[in-house]
Every structure is written in C-alpha cells, then in structure tokens.
Design an enzyme around this catalytic site. Structure first.
Site, mmCIF file in Angstrom:
data_model
loop_
_atom_site.group_PDB
_atom_site.id
_atom_site.type_symbol
_atom_site.label_atom_id
_atom_site.label_comp_id
_atom_site.label_asym_id
_atom_site.label_seq_id
_atom_site.Cartn_x
_atom_site.Cartn_y
_atom_site.Cartn_z
ATOM 1 N N HIS A 155 0.039 -9.655 -50.455
ATOM 2 C CA HIS A 155 -0.987 -10.676 -50.197
ATOM 3 C C HIS A 155 -1.304 -10.476 -48.723
ATOM 4 O O HIS A 155 -0.383 -10.529 -47.888
ATOM 5 C CB HIS A 155 -0.394 -12.065 -50.487
ATOM 6 C CG HIS A 155 -1.302 -13.236 -50.193
ATOM 7 N ND1 HIS A 155 -1.451 -14.282 -51.079
ATOM 8 C CD2 HIS A 155 -2.057 -13.548 -49.118
ATOM 9 C CE1 HIS A 155 -2.286 -15.185 -50.563
ATOM 10 N NE2 HIS A 155 -2.659 -14.756 -49.366
ATOM 11 N N ASN A 166 0.842 -4.721 -42.194
ATOM 12 C CA ASN A 166 1.373 -3.548 -42.879
ATOM 13 C C ASN A 166 0.597 -3.335 -44.174
ATOM 14 O O ASN A 166 0.449 -4.262 -44.967
ATOM 15 C CB ASN A 166 2.857 -3.749 -43.187
ATOM 16 C CG ASN A 166 3.690 -3.902 -41.924
ATOM 17 O OD1 ASN A 166 3.458 -3.203 -40.940
ATOM 18 N ND2 ASN A 166 4.641 -4.821 -41.940
ATOM 19 N N HIS A 197 -5.912 -14.759 -52.545
ATOM 20 C CA HIS A 197 -4.970 -13.673 -52.816
ATOM 21 C C HIS A 197 -5.685 -12.336 -52.993
ATOM 22 O O HIS A 197 -6.531 -12.188 -53.872
ATOM 23 C CB HIS A 197 -4.167 -13.972 -54.089
ATOM 24 C CG HIS A 197 -3.218 -12.866 -54.452
ATOM 25 N ND1 HIS A 197 -1.909 -12.858 -54.030
ATOM 26 C CD2 HIS A 197 -3.405 -11.725 -55.148
ATOM 27 C CE1 HIS A 197 -1.335 -11.742 -54.460
ATOM 28 N NE2 HIS A 197 -2.223 -11.039 -55.152
ATOM 29 N N HIS A 226 -1.575 -10.233 -45.031
ATOM 30 C CA HIS A 226 -0.981 -11.052 -43.970
ATOM 31 C C HIS A 226 -0.901 -10.257 -42.692
ATOM 32 O O HIS A 226 -0.846 -9.027 -42.704
ATOM 33 C CB HIS A 226 0.402 -11.565 -44.363
ATOM 34 C CG HIS A 226 1.390 -10.490 -44.711
ATOM 35 N ND1 HIS A 226 1.407 -9.874 -45.942
ATOM 36 C CD2 HIS A 226 2.386 -9.921 -43.997
ATOM 37 C CE1 HIS A 226 2.378 -8.978 -45.965
ATOM 38 N NE2 HIS A 226 2.990 -8.971 -44.791
ATOM 39 N N GLY A 239 5.775 -0.234 -44.786
ATOM 40 C CA GLY A 239 6.844 -1.182 -45.099
ATOM 41 C C GLY A 239 6.351 -2.493 -45.666
ATOM 42 O O GLY A 239 7.060 -3.502 -45.609
ATOM 43 N N HIS A 256 1.322 -10.250 -38.971
ATOM 44 C CA HIS A 256 2.488 -10.743 -38.242
ATOM 45 C C HIS A 256 2.086 -10.963 -36.790
ATOM 46 O O HIS A 256 1.563 -10.037 -36.150
ATOM 47 C CB HIS A 256 3.620 -9.706 -38.263
ATOM 48 C CG HIS A 256 4.093 -9.334 -39.626
ATOM 49 N ND1 HIS A 256 5.231 -9.875 -40.191
ATOM 50 C CD2 HIS A 256 3.610 -8.459 -40.546
ATOM 51 C CE1 HIS A 256 5.426 -9.348 -41.390
ATOM 52 N NE2 HIS A 256 4.452 -8.486 -41.633
ATOM 53 N N THR A 313 5.930 -5.428 -47.978
ATOM 54 C CA THR A 313 6.769 -5.933 -49.077
ATOM 55 C C THR A 313 6.106 -7.066 -49.844
ATOM 56 O O THR A 313 6.447 -7.311 -50.999
ATOM 57 C CB THR A 313 8.131 -6.432 -48.550
ATOM 58 O OG1 THR A 313 7.914 -7.476 -47.596
ATOM 59 C CG2 THR A 313 8.912 -5.306 -47.888
ATOM 60 N N ASP A 317 7.925 -16.813 -40.046
ATOM 61 C CA ASP A 317 8.559 -15.847 -40.943
ATOM 62 C C ASP A 317 9.994 -16.275 -41.218
ATOM 63 O O ASP A 317 10.709 -16.730 -40.328
ATOM 64 C CB ASP A 317 8.527 -14.444 -40.309
ATOM 65 C CG ASP A 317 8.768 -13.361 -41.342
ATOM 66 O OD1 ASP A 317 7.812 -12.647 -41.698
ATOM 67 O OD2 ASP A 317 9.932 -13.241 -41.813
ATOM 68 N N CYS A 334 1.123 -17.032 -52.059
ATOM 69 C CA CYS A 334 0.318 -18.016 -52.788
ATOM 70 C C CYS A 334 1.135 -19.280 -53.042
ATOM 71 O O CYS A 334 0.615 -20.401 -52.956
ATOM 72 C CB CYS A 334 -0.166 -17.443 -54.117
ATOM 73 S SG CYS A 334 -1.534 -16.275 -53.970
HETATM 74 P P1 5GP Z 1 5.606 -7.249 -44.904
HETATM 75 O O1 5GP Z 1 6.908 -6.498 -44.879
HETATM 76 O O2 5GP Z 1 5.019 -7.299 -46.289
HETATM 77 O O3 5GP Z 1 4.642 -6.819 -43.864
HETATM 78 O O4 5GP Z 1 5.995 -8.735 -44.471
HETATM 79 C C1 5GP Z 1 6.398 -9.730 -45.347
HETATM 80 C C2 5GP Z 1 7.060 -10.790 -44.500
HETATM 81 O O5 5GP Z 1 7.163 -11.972 -45.251
HETATM 82 C C3 5GP Z 1 8.475 -10.424 -44.047
HETATM 83 O O6 5GP Z 1 8.540 -10.442 -42.627
HETATM 84 C C4 5GP Z 1 9.348 -11.500 -44.685
HETATM 85 O O7 5GP Z 1 10.422 -11.893 -43.867
HETATM 86 C C5 5GP Z 1 8.356 -12.620 -44.928
HETATM 87 N N1 5GP Z 1 8.699 -13.465 -46.060
HETATM 88 C C6 5GP Z 1 9.024 -13.042 -47.311
HETATM 89 N N2 5GP Z 1 9.283 -14.082 -48.111
HETATM 90 C C7 5GP Z 1 9.108 -15.198 -47.336
HETATM 91 C C8 5GP Z 1 9.228 -16.601 -47.609
HETATM 92 O O8 5GP Z 1 9.560 -17.051 -48.705
HETATM 93 N N3 5GP Z 1 8.977 -17.445 -46.577
HETATM 94 C C9 5GP Z 1 8.611 -17.004 -45.335
HETATM 95 N N4 5GP Z 1 8.397 -17.922 -44.391
HETATM 96 N N5 5GP Z 1 8.479 -15.692 -45.055
HETATM 97 C C10 5GP Z 1 8.729 -14.804 -46.037
HETATM 98 ZN ZN ZN Z 2 -0.893 -14.294 -53.007
#
Ligand code: 5GP
Ligand code: ZN
Length: 116
Positions: free
Chosen positions: A100, A89, A48, A102, A95, A104, A97, A32, A9
């Site tokens: 919100h 994910n 969100h 998203h 995994g 990849h 993290t 990323d 957000c």
């Molecule tokens: P998840 O593990 O939740 O599927 O993916 C979260 C992704 O967000 C990770 O690949 C991580 O590198 C990316 N990420 C986390 N914080 C930031 C940020 O502040 N900026 C950007 N550009 N990517 C982020």
């Molecule tokens: Zn959010």
C-alpha cells in the site's frame, strides 16, 4: 479503494491501532511500529494501491500532499535544521513489505551520505 487484508487499510479504518500524527480526507501519518530512527513516521494515502509502481497521473497529487505533510511533521519533530529523509520502497529489491503506497519519514540521527 480499501483492501481488508491490507495492514495500512486496517490502520486507516481504525481496525488496527496506531499512533496517528496527522489525518485528513486523503492521507494518514502514523509512527512506524519498528522505528529505524528516533523519528520514523509512515505516510499513506487512504486509497489502496500497491506503491509507486502503480502511481498514475490521477494519483500523483497524493505524493505532493504527502511531501507537504512530511515537511510539517518533520518541522514539528524538530528536524527542519538537523535534516530528515522521505523514502518510498517499491518492490522486492527495495525491501517493500507492505503493498500500500507509503513514504517513510526518517530523522533524528545521521543518515549517512549513501542512499542505502
Ligand atoms: P516497507 O518495508 O514496506 O517499506 O515498510 C513497511 C513499514 O510498515 C515497516 O517499516 C514496518 O515496520 C511498518 N509496519 C508494518 N506493520 C505495521 C503496523 O501494524 N503498524 C505500524 N505502525 N507500522 C507497521
Ligand atoms: Zn491498503
């Protein structure tokens, strides 16, 4: 609609900088911060909600919009022929993290035949 404690957000509102590749009324796509492939782009809805576990029929159109933007970004990265992957994910075993929704977009190297 927006969570002040949510990193995505904050990117969507411009409070945290990111390399933004696409944005419109509903979506945002940015690189990323810790790329796991030569191309690693994150695609989010501006709205969100935690992820696919909270997808509703009303929000499902966003997933189609994300897939269309991902297709165009992948083509722009030169990945249409070599191949690319779009993955979301959902929850701890996957995994996740950032809670919100998203996706990849990953490409630029062989991903292998296994999902994980
Ligand atoms: P998840 O593990 O939740 O599927 O993916 C979260 C992704 O967000 C990770 O690949 C991580 O590198 C990316 N990420 C986390 N914080 C930031 C940020 O502040 N900026 C950007 N550009 N990517 C982020
Ligand atoms: Zn959010």
């Amino acid at each position: 609609m927006s969570d002040p404690n949510c990193v995505f957000c904050r990117i969507a509102s411009g409070q945290i900088p990111a390399t933004i590749l696409f944005q419109d009324e509903n979506l945002l796509a940015f690189r990323d911060i810790a790329p796991q492939a030569p191309t690693h782009i994150v695609l989010i809805p501006r709205a969100h909600f935690s992820g696919l576990n909270d997808l509703t029929p009303e929000r499902a159109g966003l997933v189609g919009e994300i897939a269309l933007v991902a297709k165009d970004l992948a083509a722009g990265e030169g990945l249409a022929a070599s191949g690319w992957r779009l993955v979301s994910n959902a929850g701890p075993d996957a995994g996740q993290t950032v809670f919100h929704l998203h996706f990849h977009l990953l490409g630029g190297r062989p991903m292998g035949g296994r999902m994980a």
